[in-house]
Design a protein around this motif. Structure first.
Motif, PDB file in Angstrom:
ATOM      1  N   GLU A 113     154.433  74.095  59.306  1.00 45.49           N
ATOM      2  CA  GLU A 113     154.466  74.563  57.921  1.00 45.49           C
ATOM      3  C   GLU A 113     153.140  75.228  57.545  1.00 45.49           C
ATOM      4  N   LEU A 141     152.847  78.644  59.185  1.00 44.98           N
ATOM      5  CA  LEU A 141     153.613  79.679  58.492  1.00 44.98           C
ATOM      6  C   LEU A 141     152.854  80.189  57.270  1.00 44.98           C
ATOM      7  N   GLN A 142     152.320  79.265  56.487  1.00 44.79           N
ATOM      8  CA  GLN A 142     151.665  79.674  55.247  1.00 44.79           C
ATOM      9  C   GLN A 142     150.313  80.340  55.484  1.00 44.79           C
ATOM     10  N   ARG A 158     149.910  82.307  58.039  1.00 47.15           N
ATOM     11  CA  ARG A 158     150.292  83.522  58.775  1.00 47.15           C
ATOM     12  C   ARG A 158     149.938  83.465  60.261  1.00 47.15           C
ATOM     13  N   THR A 199     154.467  84.460  61.990  1.00 53.04           N
ATOM     14  CA  THR A 199     155.024  85.437  61.051  1.00 53.04           C
ATOM     15  C   THR A 199     156.520  85.655  61.240  1.00 53.04           C
ATOM     16  N   VAL A 205     162.696  79.437  59.618  1.00 49.89           N
ATOM     17  CA  VAL A 205     162.106  80.320  60.622  1.00 49.89           C
ATOM     18  C   VAL A 205     163.186  80.781  61.594  1.00 49.89           C
TER      19      VAL A 205
END
Length: 243
Positions: free
Chosen positions: A45, A48-49, A51, A54, A187
């Motif tokens: 998580e 993802l945040q 980057r 992606t 995702v």
């Protein structure tokens, strides 16, 4: 007809004493076992945040890195605990791992899952009274924090399951949980997640063989970036997972 029946009866069958162990093994791998594994994303998580990931293309690389790091850092603790499932070994391994986990998020996640697994195992496998005894004694004294990897090895060892099976099972639940997290974070879709898990299986087996049967003196971090990313989880503005 009689010859076929005789041949069938003479086929090698597994010892009946081993069959209940297989059921216990499958139960420990079952997603319905309330150990809290699905509350953790292994840093996915945060990746993802921030980057680092992606899209689906990066997910494969990330999962492979998590498996590699799990094999190098945690598998030695699983192995050692499964080979020597005693209170003294657990205490030693727990303190060592507590010092080696360098980010607070990962440390808390390990303790949360390990504590849950110890609680569940002590209740479910009542035929092994030492599990409940150890849990009660350590809770009373506050001597250890119940990290997940050594607890996992301890439970498998006390059940009488082979250390090779134990190590492969630990790698499997790591793969299972992170792919589940990727699905809930959108995702990858459920079908894509199943395909990805199948595609990674051969590589996961190779990683398991590479790091299996090693003592804790060989435990190490191989992907330090994962440690850094997971440590950022607590600073995220919004979070679905605990780690």
């Amino acid at each position: 007809m009689e010859i076929d029946m005789e041949r069938s009866n003479n086929r090698k069958r597994p010892a009946s004493n081993d069959l209940p162990l297989q059921w216990s093994q499958w139960q420990l791998l079952d997603s319905i076992l309330p150990t809290g594994g699905f509350a953790h994303s292994f840093g996915l998580e945060a990746a993802l945040q921030t980057r680092v990931i992606t899209g689906p293309e990066d997910l494969h690389t990330f999962v492979m890195q998590v498996l590699e790091n799990t094999g190098s850092l945690l598998l030695p603790f699983v192995y050692t605990a499964s080979k020597s499932p005693t209170a003294d070994t657990l205490c030693k391994l727990n303190r060592m791992l507590d010092a080696m986990l360098t980010n607070e998020v990962g440390r808390k996640a390990s303790v949360a899952q390990g504590s849950a697994l110890m609680r569940v195992a002590a209740s479910v496998f009542s035929e092994i009274p030492s599990l409940k005894m150890m849990r009660d004694n350590f809770l009373r004294s506050g001597a250890i924090s119940f990290h997940h990897a050594p607890i996992f090895g301890l439970v498998f060892g006390l059940l009488g399951l082979e250390s090779e099976t134990c190590q492969r099972a630990f790698m499997f639940i790591t793969l299972r949980d992170i792919i589940s997290a990727a699905t809930r974070l959108n995702v990858v879709g459920p079908l894509g997640a199943a395909v990805l898990q199948h595609q990674i299986a051969h590589a996961a087996e190779a990683i398991t063989e590479k790091w299996s049967n090693r003592g804790v003196e060989e435990a190490c971090q191989t992907v330090p970036l994962l440690d850094t990313v997971q440590g950022c989880h607590g600073y995220l503005f919004s979070r679905l997972f605990c780690s």
